[in-house]
Design an enzyme around this catalytic site. Structure first.
Site, PDB file in Angstrom:
ATOM      1  N   CYS A   1      -7.865  -1.196   4.838  1.00 47.57           N
ATOM      2  CA  CYS A   1      -8.787  -0.624   3.840  1.00 47.57           C
ATOM      3  C   CYS A   1      -9.449  -1.656   2.950  1.00 47.57           C
ATOM      4  CB  CYS A   1      -8.048   0.393   2.979  1.00 47.57           C
ATOM      5  SG  CYS A   1      -7.585   1.852   3.899  1.00 47.57           S
TER       6      CYS A   1
ATOM      7  N   GLY B   1       0.003 -14.118  -4.770  1.00 43.11           N
ATOM      8  CA  GLY B   1       0.637 -14.409  -3.480  1.00 43.11           C
ATOM      9  C   GLY B   1      -0.414 -14.661  -2.420  1.00 43.11           C
TER      10      GLY B   1
ATOM     11  N   GLY C   1      -4.453  -7.377   2.474  1.00 44.31           N
ATOM     12  CA  GLY C   1      -4.892  -7.202   3.857  1.00 44.31           C
ATOM     13  C   GLY C   1      -4.914  -5.720   4.148  1.00 44.31           C
TER      14      GLY C   1
ATOM     15  N   THR D   1     -13.719   6.963   4.277  1.00 44.21           N
ATOM     16  CA  THR D   1     -14.404   6.102   3.297  1.00 44.21           C
ATOM     17  C   THR D   1     -15.761   5.695   3.869  1.00 44.21           C
ATOM     18  OG1 THR D   1     -12.265   5.307   2.564  1.00 44.21           O
ATOM     19  CG2 THR D   1     -14.173   3.965   1.971  1.00 44.21           C
TER      20      THR D   1
ATOM     21  N   PHE E   1      -0.726  -4.510  -9.626  1.00 50.25           N
ATOM     22  CA  PHE E   1      -1.739  -5.242  -8.855  1.00 50.25           C
ATOM     23  C   PHE E   1      -2.068  -6.598  -9.466  1.00 50.25           C
ATOM     24  CE2 PHE E   1      -3.496  -3.048  -5.102  1.00 50.25           C
ATOM     25  CZ  PHE E   1      -2.505  -2.085  -5.030  1.00 50.25           C
TER      26      PHE E   1
ATOM     27  N   PHE F   1      -7.037   8.712  -1.454  1.00 56.96           N
ATOM     28  CA  PHE F   1      -6.622   7.448  -2.074  1.00 56.96           C
ATOM     29  C   PHE F   1      -5.225   7.030  -1.637  1.00 56.96           C
ATOM     30  CE2 PHE F   1      -9.570   9.702  -4.832  1.00 56.96           C
ATOM     31  CZ  PHE F   1     -10.550   8.750  -5.032  1.00 56.96           C
ATOM     32  N   LEU F   2      -4.747   7.586  -0.520  1.00 55.30           N
ATOM     33  CA  LEU F   2      -3.340   7.336  -0.178  1.00 55.30           C
ATOM     34  C   LEU F   2      -3.074   5.874   0.173  1.00 55.30           C
ATOM     35  CD1 LEU F   2      -2.812   7.005   3.139  1.00 55.30           C
ATOM     36  CD2 LEU F   2      -3.182   9.454   3.089  1.00 55.30           C
TER      37      LEU F   2
ATOM     38  N   LYS G   1     -14.343   6.287  -4.277  1.00 58.04           N
ATOM     39  CA  LYS G   1     -13.392   5.648  -3.368  1.00 58.04           C
ATOM     40  C   LYS G   1     -13.667   4.152  -3.231  1.00 58.04           C
ATOM     41  CE  LYS G   1     -10.301   4.788  -0.443  1.00 58.04           C
ATOM     42  NZ  LYS G   1      -9.783   5.347   0.751  1.00 58.04           N
TER      43      LYS G   1
HETATM   44  C1  UDX Z   1      -5.246   0.734  -0.463  1.00 51.54           C
HETATM   45  C2  UDX Z   1      -5.425   1.471  -1.785  1.00 51.54           C
HETATM   46  O1  UDX Z   1      -4.350   1.121  -2.677  1.00 51.54           O
HETATM   47  C3  UDX Z   1      -5.434   2.967  -1.550  1.00 51.54           C
HETATM   48  O2  UDX Z   1      -5.651   3.663  -2.777  1.00 51.54           O
HETATM   49  C4  UDX Z   1      -6.552   3.284  -0.565  1.00 51.54           C
HETATM   50  O3  UDX Z   1      -6.576   4.657  -0.285  1.00 51.54           O
HETATM   51  C5  UDX Z   1      -6.373   2.495   0.720  1.00 51.54           C
HETATM   52  O4  UDX Z   1      -6.291   1.101   0.429  1.00 51.54           O
HETATM   53  P1  UDX Z   1      -3.189   0.231   1.158  1.00 51.54           P
HETATM   54  O5  UDX Z   1      -4.159  -0.326   2.169  1.00 51.54           O
HETATM   55  O6  UDX Z   1      -2.087   1.109   1.644  1.00 51.54           O
HETATM   56  O7  UDX Z   1      -3.973   1.084   0.070  1.00 51.54           O
HETATM   57  O8  UDX Z   1      -2.572  -1.033   0.436  1.00 51.54           O
HETATM   58  P2  UDX Z   1      -2.213  -1.458  -1.080  1.00 51.54           P
HETATM   59  O9  UDX Z   1      -0.926  -0.892  -1.502  1.00 51.54           O
HETATM   60  O10 UDX Z   1      -3.373  -1.227  -1.975  1.00 51.54           O
HETATM   61  O11 UDX Z   1      -2.006  -3.027  -0.862  1.00 51.54           O
HETATM   62  C6  UDX Z   1      -3.064  -3.802  -0.313  1.00 51.54           C
HETATM   63  C7  UDX Z   1      -2.659  -5.236  -0.135  1.00 51.54           C
HETATM   64  O12 UDX Z   1      -2.650  -5.912  -1.381  1.00 51.54           O
HETATM   65  C8  UDX Z   1      -1.296  -5.498   0.506  1.00 51.54           C
HETATM   66  O13 UDX Z   1      -1.465  -6.524   1.473  1.00 51.54           O
HETATM   67  C9  UDX Z   1      -0.449  -5.958  -0.663  1.00 51.54           C
HETATM   68  O14 UDX Z   1       0.600  -6.801  -0.248  1.00 51.54           O
HETATM   69  C10 UDX Z   1      -1.482  -6.688  -1.515  1.00 51.54           C
HETATM   70  N1  UDX Z   1      -1.160  -6.766  -2.938  1.00 51.54           N
HETATM   71  C11 UDX Z   1      -0.989  -5.631  -3.668  1.00 51.54           C
HETATM   72  C12 UDX Z   1      -1.079  -8.008  -3.559  1.00 51.54           C
HETATM   73  O15 UDX Z   1      -1.251  -9.062  -2.934  1.00 51.54           O
HETATM   74  N2  UDX Z   1      -0.816  -8.071  -4.908  1.00 51.54           N
HETATM   75  C13 UDX Z   1      -0.629  -6.955  -5.652  1.00 51.54           C
HETATM   76  O16 UDX Z   1      -0.394  -7.096  -6.865  1.00 51.54           O
HETATM   77  C14 UDX Z   1      -0.716  -5.694  -5.023  1.00 51.54           C
END
Ligand code: UDX
Length: 447
Positions: free
Chosen positions: A272, A265, A269, A132, A261, A160-161, A216
């Site tokens: 990414c 809460g 974190g 990224t 999403f 985007f994983l 991204k």
């Molecule tokens: C993210 C993107 O989703 C992904 O597409 C990108 O490639 C990398 O960054 P990731 O870091 O694995 O992926 O985490 P993600 O599943 O997006 O969750 C991020 C944070 O948001 C977590 O701490 C999660 O607990 C929090 N979260 C998620 C919330 O607080 N509320 C929600 O509704 C969803």
């Protein structure tokens, strides 16, 4: 029977075998390609070569072993070996936040491309960026390739994983984005790499280098904004007596908004979202369009406040200072199905309570080892019961399945006071209240 690559198949190298690179290398081998993973960290190379994934990711280790055994996958510290054995080179190195600003540190990306050139990249080679990066990086790197390795091409193919779903997201992505220069061969070669997914109807978006980079950061900015939006609504609910969970549920019926999403809460974190929104904003400032992304500063601020609100709610339920009070914390990873504690809201809340004098005991199904290494002053338990023993309040800060399924009646005799703070909307309040617990959550009335 190992699948033997045909001589016309792309031969793949993956530079950087962190979260993204290790998963990408394994998945490319799983598709049947010969893959060589490269990392400057010799310990990591050794562990991966021995079939050991250095982080927690469901399903990845089994696939790593399968492909090592099939002879399709090797790891090395040598870029020269990668250039010798492969012709499509995926750059998957990290772009962390710079220590002095919100901007992205591009040193590793620059070093990977320079290293490939020095290692003797030829005119038939394709370099594919997956890291990224701020928009414009690829164009700059393409110019460097044109000067240092004439004929070699550069493409950008963002990833985007999600952690916890890395294998599935890599093998069955929502979409493939190919940023390519006009009149090159990159699109054809990327289509060959991803032929199997394209055959399975994964949509392909072919665009220019800059737009691909922007997809991204824009996607992550949007996701972060969605989470902070609902956490901002939680703040309003707290001021008005509304219930953010019922609010989110009602909003979700509008298909334009959707339900994903919108879980209120303690916020986002990980490695990414936080760094990507800061880098995006810093880059917009440099470009003179800082106003356009000024809202991301608010997205960040709402997110940081969510952690502070969890600490304030803990103080409120304790009715006094947390000093010398016993607090059980369930969750250390930034999200479930991961041992990643980078910028973990859970650990930040736990640390804040410890600094306020509380005796905090933390349990996480996967992240205790990482937590201990980075937070030597926190106390870690090896079970839920160990963490909550004698607690005056229990905080659920990562929404692991194991915590969702807890039986509040079974847990009750282990705590000093049956008070739970659900920092992730992971628990069923009716069940906990029926078992005699006081249930509290951000953005929800006490009842
Ligand atoms: C993210 C993107 O989703 C992904 O597409 C990108 O490639 C990398 O960054 P990731 O870091 O694995 O992926 O985490 P993600 O599943 O997006 O969750 C991020 C944070 O948001 C977590 O701490 C999660 O607990 C929090 N979260 C998620 C919330 O607080 N509320 C929600 O509704 C969803």
């Amino acid at each position: 029977m190992p699948i033997v690559s045909r001589s016309t198949d792309p031969r793949i190298s993956v530079i950087g075998t962190g979260y993204l690179g290790a998963t990408h290398a394994v998945c490319m081998a799983e598709l049947g390609f010969d893959v060589i993973g490269v990392d400057i960290d010799t310990r990591r190379v050794r562990r991966l070569s021995a079939g050991e994934v250095p982080f927690y990711e469901p399903g990845l280790e089994a696939l790593l072993r399968k492909n090592l055994e099939a002879g399709r996958l090797t790891f090395t510290g040598s870029l020269a070996e990668a250039v010798e054995r492969a012709d499509v080179h995926f750059v998957c190195v990290g772009t962390p936040q710079r220590p002095d600003s919100g901007a992205a540190d591009l040193r590793h990306v620059d070093a990977a491309v320079s290293g490939l050139i020095t290692a003797g990249l030829g005119p038939d080679d394709l370099v594919v960026g997956k890291s990224t990066v701020p928009a414009g990086t690829a164009t700059r790197l393409a110019a460097r390739l044109a000067a240092g390795a004439p004929g070699a091409e550069l493409a950008w193919n963002p990833e985007f994983l999600r952690e916890g779903f890395a294998v599935d997201d890599t093998l069955r992505p929502d979409r493939l984005v190919f940023g390519v220069a006009p009149r090159g061969m990159a699109e054809r070669r990327l289509r060959a790499v991803y032929a199997q997914m394209i055959g399975d109807d994964v949509p392909v978006v072919v665009t220019d280098l800059t737009t691909a980079e922007l997809v991204k950061v824009a996607a992550n900015a949007f996701l972060a904004t969605k989470i902070s939006f609902i956490n901002a609504m939680a703040e309003v609910c707290e001021a008005t007596g509304g219930d953010v969970v019922e609010l989110a549920g009602a909003l979700a019926h509008d298909a334009r908004i959707g339900h994903r999403f919108l879980q209120a809460g303690i916020g986002f974190g990980g490695g990414c979202l936080p760094k990507d929104i800061r880098a995006f904003q810093a880059h917009a400032d440099e470009l003179g369009v800082g106003r356009a992304l000024a809202f991301l500063g608010e997205v960040d601020a709402v997110n940081i406040r969510a952690r502070a609100r969890a600490v304030a709610l803990t103080r409120e339920v304790l009715g006094d200072s947390p000093a010398n009070r016993t607090v059980g914390v369930l969750g250390a990873a930034f999200k479930p199905n991961s041992d990643d504690i980078r910028d973990s809201p859970a650990l930040e809340v736990a640390e804040a309570l410890r600094r306020a004098g509380a005796h905090v005991s933390v349990y996480d199904p996967a992240a205790v080892e990482n937590g201990r290494a980075c937070h030597p002053n926190l106390c870690f338990a090896d079970s839920v019961v160990g963490a909550v023993a004698g607690a005056e309040v229990v905080l659920v800060l990562t929404e692991w399945h194991e915590f969702r399924e807890l039986d509040p009646a079974v847990l009750r005799p282990h705590v000093a006071r049956p008070v739970v703070i659900d920092g992730r909307g992971a628990l069923d309040p009716h069940r906990w209240r029926a078992a005699g617990w006081t249930y509290r959550a951000l953005g929800r009335p006490p009842r």
